[in-house]
Scaffold this motif. Structure first.
Motif, PDB file in Angstrom:
ATOM      1  N   SER A 203      -8.321   9.756  -4.769  1.00  0.00           N
ATOM      2  CA  SER A 203      -7.176  10.291  -5.518  1.00  0.00           C
ATOM      3  C   SER A 203      -7.532  10.534  -6.976  1.00  0.00           C
ATOM      4  N   ILE A 204      -8.192   9.566  -7.581  1.00  0.00           N
ATOM      5  CA  ILE A 204      -8.577   9.705  -8.991  1.00  0.00           C
ATOM      6  C   ILE A 204      -9.612  10.807  -9.158  1.00  0.00           C
ATOM      7  N   ALA A 205     -10.569  10.858  -8.247  1.00  0.00           N
ATOM      8  CA  ALA A 205     -11.602  11.897  -8.322  1.00  0.00           C
ATOM      9  C   ALA A 205     -11.002  13.287  -8.167  1.00  0.00           C
ATOM     10  N   ILE A 206     -10.047  13.416  -7.270  1.00  0.00           N
ATOM     11  CA  ILE A 206      -9.389  14.711  -7.073  1.00  0.00           C
ATOM     12  C   ILE A 206      -8.660  15.125  -8.338  1.00  0.00           C
ATOM     13  N   THR A 207      -7.915  14.197  -8.930  1.00  0.00           N
ATOM     14  CA  THR A 207      -7.161  14.496 -10.148  1.00  0.00           C
ATOM     15  C   THR A 207      -8.105  14.888 -11.287  1.00  0.00           C
ATOM     16  N   ALA A 208      -9.186  14.144 -11.453  1.00  0.00           N
ATOM     17  CA  ALA A 208     -10.147  14.455 -12.519  1.00  0.00           C
ATOM     18  C   ALA A 208     -10.815  15.804 -12.279  1.00  0.00           C
ATOM     19  N   THR A 209     -11.194  16.071 -11.045  1.00  0.00           N
ATOM     20  CA  THR A 209     -11.846  17.340 -10.720  1.00  0.00           C
ATOM     21  C   THR A 209     -10.916  18.520 -10.983  1.00  0.00           C
ATOM     22  N   VAL A 210      -9.680  18.398 -10.555  1.00  0.00           N
ATOM     23  CA  VAL A 210      -8.713  19.475 -10.796  1.00  0.00           C
ATOM     24  C   VAL A 210      -8.507  19.659 -12.293  1.00  0.00           C
ATOM     25  N   GLY A 211      -8.424  18.560 -13.036  1.00  0.00           N
ATOM     26  CA  GLY A 211      -8.268  18.651 -14.484  1.00  0.00           C
ATOM     27  C   GLY A 211      -9.420  19.385 -15.141  1.00  0.00           C
ATOM     28  N   ILE A 212     -10.628  19.052 -14.754  1.00  0.00           N
ATOM     29  CA  ILE A 212     -11.816  19.714 -15.317  1.00  0.00           C
ATOM     30  C   ILE A 212     -11.830  21.200 -14.958  1.00  0.00           C
ATOM     31  N   LEU A 213     -11.525  21.508 -13.711  1.00  0.00           N
ATOM     32  CA  LEU A 213     -11.509  22.916 -13.287  1.00  0.00           C
ATOM     33  C   LEU A 213     -10.422  23.709 -14.024  1.00  0.00           C
ATOM     34  N   LEU A 214      -9.276  23.077 -14.254  1.00  0.00           N
ATOM     35  CA  LEU A 214      -8.227  23.761 -15.016  1.00  0.00           C
ATOM     36  C   LEU A 214      -8.648  23.982 -16.464  1.00  0.00           C
ATOM     37  N   LEU A 215      -9.337  23.008 -17.065  1.00  0.00           N
ATOM     38  CA  LEU A 215      -9.823  23.189 -18.435  1.00  0.00           C
ATOM     39  C   LEU A 215     -10.821  24.348 -18.516  1.00  0.00           C
ATOM     40  N   ILE A 216     -11.744  24.395 -17.581  1.00  0.00           N
ATOM     41  CA  ILE A 216     -12.756  25.458 -17.587  1.00  0.00           C
ATOM     42  C   ILE A 216     -12.102  26.822 -17.373  1.00  0.00           C
ATOM     43  N   SER A 217     -11.282  26.919 -16.329  1.00  0.00           N
ATOM     44  CA  SER A 217     -10.669  28.226 -16.040  1.00  0.00           C
ATOM     45  C   SER A 217      -9.672  28.623 -17.123  1.00  0.00           C
ATOM     46  N   GLY A 218      -8.957  27.654 -17.701  1.00  0.00           N
ATOM     47  CA  GLY A 218      -8.043  27.973 -18.797  1.00  0.00           C
ATOM     48  C   GLY A 218      -8.774  28.481 -20.020  1.00  0.00           C
ATOM     49  N   GLY A 219      -9.903  27.843 -20.356  1.00  0.00           N
ATOM     50  CA  GLY A 219     -10.710  28.308 -21.482  1.00  0.00           C
ATOM     51  C   GLY A 219     -11.238  29.710 -21.254  1.00  0.00           C
ATOM     52  N   LEU A 220     -11.722  29.973 -20.051  1.00  0.00           N
ATOM     53  CA  LEU A 220     -12.216  31.311 -19.725  1.00  0.00           C
ATOM     54  C   LEU A 220     -11.082  32.341 -19.755  1.00  0.00           C
ATOM     55  N   GLN A 221      -9.911  31.932 -19.306  1.00  0.00           N
ATOM     56  CA  GLN A 221      -8.756  32.839 -19.314  1.00  0.00           C
ATOM     57  C   GLN A 221      -8.360  33.196 -20.744  1.00  0.00           C
ATOM     58  N   VAL A 222      -8.361  32.211 -21.644  1.00  0.00           N
ATOM     59  CA  VAL A 222      -8.006  32.476 -23.042  1.00  0.00           C
ATOM     60  C   VAL A 222      -9.032  33.415 -23.669  1.00  0.00           C
ATOM     61  N   VAL A 223     -10.318  33.123 -23.478  1.00  0.00           N
ATOM     62  CA  VAL A 223     -11.371  33.970 -24.053  1.00  0.00           C
ATOM     63  C   VAL A 223     -11.282  35.380 -23.474  1.00  0.00           C
ATOM     64  N   GLY A 224     -11.112  35.470 -22.153  1.00  0.00           N
ATOM     65  CA  GLY A 224     -10.996  36.782 -21.519  1.00  0.00           C
ATOM     66  C   GLY A 224      -9.750  37.523 -21.926  1.00  0.00           C
ATOM     67  N   GLY A 225      -8.710  36.791 -22.295  1.00  0.00           N
ATOM     68  CA  GLY A 225      -7.451  37.409 -22.690  1.00  0.00           C
ATOM     69  C   GLY A 225      -7.566  38.272 -23.921  1.00  0.00           C
ATOM     70  N   PHE A 226      -8.538  37.969 -24.793  1.00  0.00           N
ATOM     71  CA  PHE A 226      -8.702  38.770 -26.001  1.00  0.00           C
ATOM     72  C   PHE A 226      -9.298  40.144 -25.722  1.00  0.00           C
ATOM     73  N   SER A 227      -9.897  40.332 -24.549  1.00  0.00           N
ATOM     74  CA  SER A 227     -10.492  41.622 -24.232  1.00  0.00           C
ATOM     75  C   SER A 227      -9.614  42.470 -23.309  1.00  0.00           C
ATOM     76  N   VAL A 228      -8.438  41.966 -22.959  1.00  0.00           N
ATOM     77  CA  VAL A 228      -7.527  42.682 -22.073  1.00  0.00           C
ATOM     78  C   VAL A 228      -6.841  43.805 -22.843  1.00  0.00           C
ATOM     79  N   GLU A 229      -6.664  44.946 -22.188  1.00  0.00           N
ATOM     80  CA  GLU A 229      -5.989  46.094 -22.799  1.00  0.00           C
ATOM     81  C   GLU A 229      -4.483  45.864 -22.828  1.00  0.00           C
ATOM     82  N   GLY A 230      -3.846  46.281 -23.867  1.00  0.00           N
ATOM     83  CA  GLY A 230      -2.393  46.202 -23.976  1.00  0.00           C
ATOM     84  C   GLY A 230      -1.936  44.875 -24.558  1.00  0.00           C
TER      85      GLY A 230
END
Length: 178
Positions: free
Chosen positions: A29-56
């Protein structure tokens, strides 16, 4: 490699990992929660960085906002693992229910074969697990029960995949003979 063999191997892997998870449900349970947290941090960071190059402007704001939400959720899961585990327990409940319903529908496509009942039972048991989790979802139980339920679901999923692969194999043999 044939499709039925891939499903068989995936099913066997699911069974093996299900046994490991059942051996240490709190750790899982703890490993799942930590893994999901890390994956959300990585994908959220990539989403923010990628958001600056989106049109409109609207798309840019929406993309950055979605990334910020994912960053917040990732941080929240890591900083507050118990609350994250409870949130994930609700998500697993939804996945148990969806997987169970899908296996029930799949079983009716296997009517008249030896794989109908095992696949149907696998789906019904997943639905029952979802109902049990819904009726007992408390903070005290979530720490260990989420891992336990996940391990059981992995076993059911594994057996369902094994039966499905055997069904596909027998169907392939039937088509080859015709």
């Amino acid at each position: 490699m044939s499709d039925w063999l891939k499903l068989l191997l995936l099913g066997l892997l699911s069974i093996v990992f299900g046994v490991f998870v059942l051996g240490a449900p709190v750790v899982a349970s703890i490993a799942i929660t930590a893994t999901v947290g890390i994956l959300l941090l990585i994908s959220g960071g990539l989403q923010v960085v990628g958001g600056f190059s989106v049109e409109g402007t609207g798309n840019k704001i929406l993309s950055i906002l979605m990334g910020a939400i994912m960053l917040f959720l990732g941080w929240s899961f890591i900083a507050h693992p118990l609350q994250g585990t409870i949130s994930l327990a609700m998500l697993v409940l939804i996945l148990f229910l969806a997987g169970g319903i899908a296996r029930v529908f799949l079983s009716f496509q296997m009517r008249g074969t030896a794989y109908f009942w095992p696949t149907l039972i696998s789906g019904v048991l997943s639905i029952l697990l979802a109902g049990y989790l819904w009726s007992n979802a408390t903070a005290e139980l979530a720490a260990s029960f989420l891992g336990l339920l996940l391990g059981i679901e992995m076993l059911f999923n594994g057996f369902g995949l094994v039966f499905t692969s055997l069904f596909f194999r027998s169907a392939d043999k039937g088509n080859a003979a015709a």
